[in-house]
Write a protein that holds these residues in place. Structure first.
Motif, PDB file in Angstrom:
ATOM      1  N   GLN A 119     -10.302  19.403   1.723  1.00  0.00           N
ATOM      2  CA  GLN A 119      -9.408  18.323   1.301  1.00  0.00           C
ATOM      3  C   GLN A 119      -9.727  17.127   2.176  1.00  0.00           C
ATOM      4  O   GLN A 119      -9.669  17.224   3.405  1.00  0.00           O
ATOM      5  N   ASP A 122      -4.948  12.693   1.611  1.00  0.00           N
ATOM      6  CA  ASP A 122      -3.620  12.800   1.009  1.00  0.00           C
ATOM      7  C   ASP A 122      -3.198  11.373   0.688  1.00  0.00           C
ATOM      8  O   ASP A 122      -3.258  10.498   1.560  1.00  0.00           O
ATOM      9  N   SER A 223       5.710  11.402   0.055  1.00  0.00           N
ATOM     10  CA  SER A 223       5.193  12.456   0.926  1.00  0.00           C
ATOM     11  C   SER A 223       6.282  12.958   1.870  1.00  0.00           C
ATOM     12  O   SER A 223       7.325  12.325   2.053  1.00  0.00           O
ATOM     13  N   SER A 227       3.563   7.533   5.472  1.00  0.00           N
ATOM     14  CA  SER A 227       2.134   7.269   5.358  1.00  0.00           C
ATOM     15  C   SER A 227       1.666   6.374   6.491  1.00  0.00           C
ATOM     16  O   SER A 227       2.344   5.400   6.854  1.00  0.00           O
ATOM     17  N   TRP A 249      -3.504  14.142  -3.956  1.00  0.00           N
ATOM     18  CA  TRP A 249      -4.437  14.546  -2.908  1.00  0.00           C
ATOM     19  C   TRP A 249      -5.818  14.636  -3.523  1.00  0.00           C
ATOM     20  O   TRP A 249      -5.971  14.752  -4.746  1.00  0.00           O
ATOM     21  N   VAL A 289      -7.332  14.047   5.827  1.00  0.00           N
ATOM     22  CA  VAL A 289      -6.777  15.388   6.025  1.00  0.00           C
ATOM     23  C   VAL A 289      -7.794  16.293   6.721  1.00  0.00           C
ATOM     24  O   VAL A 289      -7.646  16.620   7.883  1.00  0.00           O
ATOM     25  N   GLU A 303       0.043  24.381  -4.827  1.00  0.00           N
ATOM     26  CA  GLU A 303       0.277  23.205  -5.658  1.00  0.00           C
ATOM     27  C   GLU A 303       0.305  23.570  -7.148  1.00  0.00           C
ATOM     28  O   GLU A 303       1.143  23.078  -7.902  1.00  0.00           O
TER      29      GLU A 303
END
Length: 319
Positions: A119, A122, A223, A227, A249, A289, A303
């Motif tokens: 990942q 985000d 989130s 952020s 994401w 991330v 998810e």
């Protein structure tokens, strides 16, 4: 006869060793990263930045190829059907990996036909309203929405997108009826700026310029944590809705069967690249991330379960 057996045994051992040796040299030719969305979008911008960095570290060309369509399904299926050799990869987001299978009948399974690599970002959604709207925070927005229940419209970039799901979640939590107006791409923002719709959850990169210019007012991000790109904007969770999380994401995937050594090489390269990209990504509205492929795999499964339950509750259908 024994000589023949030994010869065949030697060949078998050599064959088993050869792929491992080839993987040790990975990548030894250009690698294609398929972006499942159009050029210039958030996925594309982030992938090109990362592709440039890992091209430097791995001493090989990483070519970005856009294959948009069907909410990311076209590009995702293309990679799922590709040879599992590490030379065709996918850059995708929450939609094609964790949401679309609940909206469409797919000929592949994003969770089993694609292998998570890493990942890389985000990207929270931010609740925005036109500046002439008489609300300046979440509490005022809720009061305004309740006062105008059934009369407000909200835009999104399509049915089942994170912008749609975030708005639906919030309306459910505050007990307000609002009409969803799905758009394709930038038209969702255009009609918000013109006042044809009253609010929207948009990815930060898509609206950060308008927020800074005073053309939109940011009320909260979707989130769990604030952020890094908008540290002064509170979260929905902070405003009396603990656990509220509905953002986008982005990550890298490979076809099922891609050698673990190749996945490890790519994962290491992207993780090494992220610190040098932090300022650029933050300025664009994305939070870096990284982490292990295993952690990303667990995250995508979580998810998918979360969003499939919500889509079922909504009764949403693909456009």
């Amino acid at each position: 006869m024994k000589t023949i057996v030994r010869a065949f045994t030697a060949l078998a051992i050599a064959a088993s060793i050869a792929p491992a040796a080839a993987r040790a040299d990975y990548p030894d030719k250009p690698v294609k990263i398929v972006v499942a969305f159009t050029a210039g979008g958030t996925t594309d911008i982030l992938t090109r930045a990362i592709g440039n960095k890992i091209s430097e570290s791995l001493k090989q060309t990483f070519i970005i190829e856009n294959r948009p369509g069907a909410g990311g399904n076209i590009g995702s299926e293309y990679v799922a059907r590709a040879a599992p050799d590490g030379y065709t990869l996918l850059a995708a987001s929450v939609g094609p990996i964790a949401v679309n299978s609940s909206l469409n009948k797919l000929d592949y399974d994003p969770l089993t036909d694609l292998v998570p690599v890493v990942q890389f970002a985000d990207v929270p959604n931010v609740l925005v309203v036109p500046p002439d709207t008489p609300v300046h925070n979440v509490a005022e927005f809720i009061a305004y929405a309740k006062q105008h229940s059934g009369k407000l419209n909200y835009s999104s970039t399509g049915i089942g997108t994170s912008s749609h799901l975030a708005s639906y979640m919030l309306m459910q939590k505050i007990g307000v009826q609002a009409t969803h107006i799905p758009y394709k791409g930038a038209d969702a923002l255009t009609d918000l700026l013109s006042g044809r719709v009253q609010f929207m959850f948009a990815t930060i990169p898509s609206v950060i310029g308008q927020i800074k210019a005073g053309k939109l007012r940011a009320l909260a991000v979707s989130s769990i944590r604030r952020s890094a790109s908008m540290p002064d904007v509170p979260t929905i969770a902070e405003n009396g809705f603990p656990g509220f999380e509905a953002g986008s994401w982005f990550g890298m995937f490979a076809p099922k069967g891609t050698p673990p050594a190749t996945i490890a090489t790519l994962n290491k390269a992207v993780n090494a690249a992220l610190p040098s990209l932090k300022d650029k990504m933050t300025a664009e509205g994305a939070d870096p991330v990284g982490g292990s492929a295993e952690a990303f795999g667990a995250f995508t499964r979580k998810e998918q379960a979360k969003w499939s339950a919500l889509v079922k509750q909504m009764g949403a259908k693909a456009e």
